[in-house]
Design a protein around this motif. Structure first.
Motif, PDB file in Angstrom:
ATOM      1  N   THR A  21      28.625   1.540  29.019  1.00  0.00           N
ATOM      2  CA  THR A  21      28.792   0.387  29.641  1.00  0.00           C
ATOM      3  C   THR A  21      27.836   0.389  30.973  1.00  0.00           C
ATOM      4  O   THR A  21      27.338   1.350  31.616  1.00  0.00           O
ATOM      5  CB  THR A  21      30.643   0.776  30.407  1.00  0.00           C
ATOM      6  OG1 THR A  21      30.422   1.703  31.031  1.00  0.00           O
ATOM      7  CG2 THR A  21      30.774   0.558  28.635  1.00  0.00           C
ATOM      8  N   TRP A  22      28.100   0.016  32.145  1.00  0.00           N
ATOM      9  CA  TRP A  22      27.181  -0.291  32.369  1.00  0.00           C
ATOM     10  C   TRP A  22      28.207   0.635  34.263  1.00  0.00           C
ATOM     11  O   TRP A  22      27.543   1.280  35.195  1.00  0.00           O
ATOM     12  CB  TRP A  22      27.277  -2.012  33.465  1.00  0.00           C
ATOM     13  CG  TRP A  22      26.934  -2.597  35.011  1.00  0.00           C
ATOM     14  CD1 TRP A  22      26.940  -2.877  35.789  1.00  0.00           C
ATOM     15  CD2 TRP A  22      25.794  -1.796  35.503  1.00  0.00           C
ATOM     16  NE1 TRP A  22      26.881  -2.843  37.033  1.00  0.00           N
ATOM     17  CE2 TRP A  22      25.535  -2.594  36.445  1.00  0.00           C
ATOM     18  CE3 TRP A  22      24.023  -1.346  34.881  1.00  0.00           C
ATOM     19  CZ2 TRP A  22      23.668  -2.374  37.772  1.00  0.00           C
ATOM     20  CZ3 TRP A  22      23.043  -1.800  35.775  1.00  0.00           C
ATOM     21  CH2 TRP A  22      23.263  -2.094  36.464  1.00  0.00           C
ATOM     22  N   ALA A  23      29.783   0.501  34.297  1.00  0.00           N
ATOM     23  CA  ALA A  23      29.976   1.030  34.996  1.00  0.00           C
ATOM     24  C   ALA A  23      29.673   2.800  34.198  1.00  0.00           C
ATOM     25  O   ALA A  23      29.096   2.830  35.443  1.00  0.00           O
ATOM     26  CB  ALA A  23      31.388   1.644  34.568  1.00  0.00           C
ATOM     27  N   LEU A 184      20.007  -5.987  47.004  1.00  0.00           N
ATOM     28  CA  LEU A 184      18.772  -5.086  46.738  1.00  0.00           C
ATOM     29  C   LEU A 184      18.776  -3.812  46.094  1.00  0.00           C
ATOM     30  O   LEU A 184      18.494  -2.843  45.862  1.00  0.00           O
ATOM     31  CB  LEU A 184      18.867  -4.151  48.668  1.00  0.00           C
ATOM     32  CG  LEU A 184      17.972  -5.956  49.471  1.00  0.00           C
ATOM     33  CD1 LEU A 184      18.537  -5.077  51.008  1.00  0.00           C
ATOM     34  CD2 LEU A 184      17.122  -5.783  48.762  1.00  0.00           C
ATOM     35  N   SER A 185      20.607  -3.634  45.334  1.00  0.00           N
ATOM     36  CA  SER A 185      21.388  -2.490  45.439  1.00  0.00           C
ATOM     37  C   SER A 185      20.667  -3.147  43.320  1.00  0.00           C
ATOM     38  O   SER A 185      20.684  -1.341  42.923  1.00  0.00           O
ATOM     39  CB  SER A 185      22.816  -2.246  44.930  1.00  0.00           C
ATOM     40  OG  SER A 185      23.522  -2.813  44.470  1.00  0.00           O
ATOM     41  N   LEU A 186      20.842  -3.512  43.260  1.00  0.00           N
ATOM     42  CA  LEU A 186      20.145  -3.999  41.484  1.00  0.00           C
ATOM     43  C   LEU A 186      18.500  -3.907  42.142  1.00  0.00           C
ATOM     44  O   LEU A 186      18.146  -3.634  40.955  1.00  0.00           O
ATOM     45  CB  LEU A 186      20.827  -5.173  40.933  1.00  0.00           C
ATOM     46  CG  LEU A 186      22.319  -4.709  40.418  1.00  0.00           C
ATOM     47  CD1 LEU A 186      22.817  -6.855  39.560  1.00  0.00           C
ATOM     48  CD2 LEU A 186      22.403  -3.732  39.618  1.00  0.00           C
ATOM     49  N   THR A 280      27.271  -0.142  53.414  1.00  0.00           N
ATOM     50  CA  THR A 280      28.103   0.419  51.933  1.00  0.00           C
ATOM     51  C   THR A 280      27.014  -0.345  50.811  1.00  0.00           C
ATOM     52  O   THR A 280      26.152  -1.531  51.632  1.00  0.00           O
ATOM     53  CB  THR A 280      29.468   0.240  52.086  1.00  0.00           C
ATOM     54  OG1 THR A 280      30.213   0.492  50.704  1.00  0.00           O
ATOM     55  CG2 THR A 280      29.611  -1.297  52.216  1.00  0.00           C
ATOM     56  N   PHE A 281      27.600  -0.271  49.654  1.00  0.00           N
ATOM     57  CA  PHE A 281      26.693  -0.646  48.240  1.00  0.00           C
ATOM     58  C   PHE A 281      25.023  -1.360  48.996  1.00  0.00           C
ATOM     59  O   PHE A 281      24.728  -2.219  48.219  1.00  0.00           O
ATOM     60  CB  PHE A 281      27.094  -2.011  47.914  1.00  0.00           C
ATOM     61  CG  PHE A 281      28.202  -2.279  47.110  1.00  0.00           C
ATOM     62  CD1 PHE A 281      28.757  -1.829  45.660  1.00  0.00           C
ATOM     63  CD2 PHE A 281      29.898  -0.857  47.588  1.00  0.00           C
ATOM     64  CE1 PHE A 281      29.695  -1.578  44.387  1.00  0.00           C
ATOM     65  CE2 PHE A 281      30.663  -0.795  46.510  1.00  0.00           C
ATOM     66  CZ  PHE A 281      30.469  -0.731  45.401  1.00  0.00           C
ATOM     67  N   VAL A 282      24.603  -0.542  49.228  1.00  0.00           N
ATOM     68  CA  VAL A 282      23.152  -0.528  50.137  1.00  0.00           C
ATOM     69  C   VAL A 282      22.622  -2.134  51.186  1.00  0.00           C
ATOM     70  O   VAL A 282      22.922  -1.183  52.249  1.00  0.00           O
ATOM     71  CB  VAL A 282      22.275  -0.696  48.694  1.00  0.00           C
ATOM     72  CG1 VAL A 282      20.345  -0.712  49.271  1.00  0.00           C
ATOM     73  CG2 VAL A 282      22.021   0.572  47.383  1.00  0.00           C
ATOM     74  N   ASP A 362      29.500  -9.910  43.515  1.00  0.00           N
ATOM     75  CA  ASP A 362      30.600  -9.373  42.376  1.00  0.00           C
ATOM     76  C   ASP A 362      31.233  -8.175  43.260  1.00  0.00           C
ATOM     77  O   ASP A 362      32.256  -7.608  42.970  1.00  0.00           O
ATOM     78  CB  ASP A 362      29.314  -8.530  41.784  1.00  0.00           C
ATOM     79  CG  ASP A 362      29.630  -8.110  40.463  1.00  0.00           C
ATOM     80  OD1 ASP A 362      29.741  -8.889  39.352  1.00  0.00           O
ATOM     81  OD2 ASP A 362      29.627  -6.891  40.393  1.00  0.00           O
ATOM     82  N   ALA A 363      31.197  -7.071  43.478  1.00  0.00           N
ATOM     83  CA  ALA A 363      31.390  -6.308  44.520  1.00  0.00           C
ATOM     84  C   ALA A 363      33.089  -6.674  45.047  1.00  0.00           C
ATOM     85  O   ALA A 363      34.100  -6.684  44.586  1.00  0.00           O
ATOM     86  CB  ALA A 363      30.883  -4.991  45.150  1.00  0.00           C
ATOM     87  N   ASN A 364      32.823  -8.099  45.752  1.00  0.00           N
ATOM     88  CA  ASN A 364      34.601  -8.434  45.942  1.00  0.00           C
ATOM     89  C   ASN A 364      35.139  -9.101  45.792  1.00  0.00           C
ATOM     90  O   ASN A 364      36.279  -8.780  45.047  1.00  0.00           O
ATOM     91  CB  ASN A 364      34.129  -9.689  47.066  1.00  0.00           C
ATOM     92  CG  ASN A 364      33.563  -9.320  48.329  1.00  0.00           C
ATOM     93  OD1 ASN A 364      34.326  -7.961  49.145  1.00  0.00           O
ATOM     94  ND2 ASN A 364      32.257  -9.657  49.321  1.00  0.00           N
ATOM     95  N   LEU A 397      27.574 -12.503  37.662  1.00  0.00           N
ATOM     96  CA  LEU A 397      28.309 -11.457  37.339  1.00  0.00           C
ATOM     97  C   LEU A 397      27.454 -10.192  37.005  1.00  0.00           C
ATOM     98  O   LEU A 397      26.356 -10.223  36.633  1.00  0.00           O
ATOM     99  CB  LEU A 397      28.021 -11.798  35.771  1.00  0.00           C
ATOM    100  CG  LEU A 397      29.453 -12.561  35.505  1.00  0.00           C
ATOM    101  CD1 LEU A 397      29.582 -14.728  35.813  1.00  0.00           C
ATOM    102  CD2 LEU A 397      30.151 -13.033  33.270  1.00  0.00           C
ATOM    103  N   LYS A 398      27.751  -9.293  37.518  1.00  0.00           N
ATOM    104  CA  LYS A 398      26.751  -8.240  37.445  1.00  0.00           C
ATOM    105  C   LYS A 398      27.934  -6.904  37.161  1.00  0.00           C
ATOM    106  O   LYS A 398      27.671  -5.826  37.199  1.00  0.00           O
ATOM    107  CB  LYS A 398      26.543  -7.891  39.012  1.00  0.00           C
ATOM    108  CG  LYS A 398      25.916  -8.620  39.593  1.00  0.00           C
ATOM    109  CD  LYS A 398      24.715  -8.639  40.852  1.00  0.00           C
ATOM    110  CE  LYS A 398      24.175  -9.518  41.700  1.00  0.00           C
ATOM    111  NZ  LYS A 398      24.084  -9.278  42.825  1.00  0.00           N
ATOM    112  N   ALA A 399      28.614  -7.295  36.178  1.00  0.00           N
ATOM    113  CA  ALA A 399      29.838  -5.428  36.081  1.00  0.00           C
ATOM    114  C   ALA A 399      30.766  -6.078  35.393  1.00  0.00           C
ATOM    115  O   ALA A 399      30.544  -8.178  34.822  1.00  0.00           O
ATOM    116  CB  ALA A 399      30.966  -5.319  37.386  1.00  0.00           C
ATOM    117  N   GLU A 400      31.039  -5.480  34.006  1.00  0.00           N
ATOM    118  CA  GLU A 400      32.084  -5.750  32.928  1.00  0.00           C
ATOM    119  C   GLU A 400      33.272  -6.086  33.366  1.00  0.00           C
ATOM    120  O   GLU A 400      34.706  -5.829  32.246  1.00  0.00           O
ATOM    121  CB  GLU A 400      31.636  -4.331  32.000  1.00  0.00           C
ATOM    122  CG  GLU A 400      30.201  -4.142  31.881  1.00  0.00           C
ATOM    123  CD  GLU A 400      29.640  -2.922  31.212  1.00  0.00           C
ATOM    124  OE1 GLU A 400      30.530  -2.802  32.514  1.00  0.00           O
ATOM    125  OE2 GLU A 400      28.850  -2.625  30.744  1.00  0.00           O
TER     126      GLU A 400
END
Ligand code: F1X
Length: 441
Positions: A21-23, A184-186, A280-282, A362-364, A397-400
């Protein structure tokens, strides 16, 4: 009665202990090889800070077996919340970096970095170089978009009549949505992994962003734009809007274009820009990053000679701040992993004054959904009914995880791209009028 959490049963949380998984890849590899490695490369910390970062790296190298620990008293005003409310139960259960809920472990990583660098004694942003490059490398896209924004908002030949305003509103919402692709984190500036946007000086993102906007509609897996526009058009007077922003750099520029449009058209009398209380999160944006963005725009004129669009924009935005039409709000809740239905009462009361909160990125979005394994077809309103104001999520979408997506759309996306959930190519524009949703229950 106002819902205090989703009105459907809560599924289990995402964890990062499932290989493939991506996680899992994020917590067992990316955070070391992409995030920490860059911090070492891009900063000159004193030896005791380097040592602490190395200790963190050692923990992460054995993420599957290293349990989470409480934070030391490092001067942060958020220690009690972290230790008593977020970490305690996971520490007692001896959850590791991988078996703890993914959101907890990932936000905790960035909070540990703050401890390691003594952030609350000397507030240095370890991601500053990435943030600066994120702006300078997007200069072509910024200038192009600035020209367009100024035409729409200033050219008397494009009247801000109500119909054209609503058309333009859609454009600005799409710009803000797709700005979230540039993360930037990706896609670190100057990086070289599979996600990297080619860093070719000033042209970094202009072509990719233009093509992203063009690809537009068909990449949106859940689109409530019609409902959103209808809701906004029925607001009887200029109101407060909120934008819970995500990344600094080009995405923040896009979000500020939306905020500019809202106040210049009189749709909003004030826009509260909700920002992170520490790095946070770069790339996540803080108040200082908004100021830096505005200063950067104001300086573009002298760098580029002829093109004044960005600088005009920068001066207008500075006035929005000084006149109080834009308000910058930092809160520690935005740098923590709890589901958004556990929002502290001060923030809840404040947001309930808003006519609409745009929630970016995505994080929010993960926090809007509590980072839980919802069936993808769960209606957005069944999850989001708890939010203190009407809400519009703009997320690539950047998370499952996800919700509110028609199986026809998710199956199509899965056929088109096996990384559809994480590559940031697909997006959602999801709206819930939580006030009418509560009345209809
Ligand atoms: O919030 P953003 O910038 O859109 O995305 C944050 C992100 O890059 O970080 C996490 C993985 O580290 C994922 O939630 C997502 O992929």
């Amino acid at each position: 009665m106002h819902q205090t959490q989703p009105r459907v049963p809560l599924p289990p949380p995402l964890t990062s202990d499932v290989p493939g998984t991506w996680a899992f890849d994020t917590m067992s590899r990316r955070v070391r090889t992409d995030i920490l490695a860059r911090i070492f490369r891009e900063n000159q910390f004193q030896s005791h800070v380097v040592l602490r970062l190395q200790q963190l790296d050692t923990e992460l190298s054995a993420a599957a077996t290293t349990p989470l620990s409480l934070l030391p008293h490092d001067g942060g005003p958020d220690i009690i919340v972290w230790n008593e409310h977020i970490l305690k139960s996971f520490v007692q259960q001896r959850c590791t970096w991988l078996s703890a809920p993914w959101a907890v472990a990932e936000f905790y990583l960035y909070r540990r970095i703050m401890t390691a660098i003594d952030y609350f004694k000397t507030p240095v942003d370890p991601f500053q170089l990435q943030k600066d490059l994120g702006l300078t490398s997007s200069i072509d896209s910024i200038s192009a978009l600035a020209t367009r924004v100024n035409q729409i908002l200033h050219n008397p030949s494009i009247p801000i009549t109500s119909e054209s305003t609503l058309q333009h509103l859609q454009t600005f919402v799409f710009i803000s949505l797709w700005g979230n692709r540039i993360d930037l984190s990706l896609w670190p500036v100057g990086g070289a992994d599979e996600h990297t946007v080619k860093a070719t000086g000033g042209q970094r993102s202009s072509q990719s962003f233009a093509s992203v906007l063009q690809a537009g509609q068909k990449m949106i897996l859940s689109n409530h734009m019609t409902q959103l526009v209808s809701y906004i058009s029925q607001l009887s007077a200029p109101c407060r809007f909120d934008i819970i922003v995500d990344n600094a750099g080009f995405e923040l520029f896009c979000d500020l274009c939306l905020a500019d449009f809202l106040v210049c058209t009189g749709i909003a009398n004030v826009v509260h820009i909700q920002l992170k209380a520490h790095p946070t999160f770069v790339s996540d944006a803080m108040a200082k990053d908004v100021s830096a963005t505005i200063s950067f725009l104001q300086s573009i004129q002298s760098q580029q000679g002829a093109d004044t669009s960005a600088s005009i924009l920068g001066h207008r935005w500075a006035k929005h701040l000084s006149s109080g039409k834009w308000k910058l709000c930092e809160h520690f809740f935005w740098v923590q992993p709890q589901p958004m239905w556990q929002m502290p009462s001060d923030l809840h009361a404040d947001l309930s004054q808003s006519a609409l909160a745009f929630v970016k990125g995505d994080a929010n979005y993960r926090r809007l959904l509590g980072d839980l394994h919802w069936p993808f077809s769960t209606p957005f309103a069944d999850v989001l009914c708890y939010f203190p104001s009407p809400v519009c999520a703009l997320r690539t979408l950047k998370a499952e995880l996800g919700c509110g997506m028609d199986p026809v759309q998710t199956q199509r996306a899965a056929r088109e791209d096996d990384k559809w959930l994480v590559a940031g190519k697909y997006g959602v524009v999801q709206f819930c009028d939580t006030r009418s949703s509560a009345r209809s229950q």
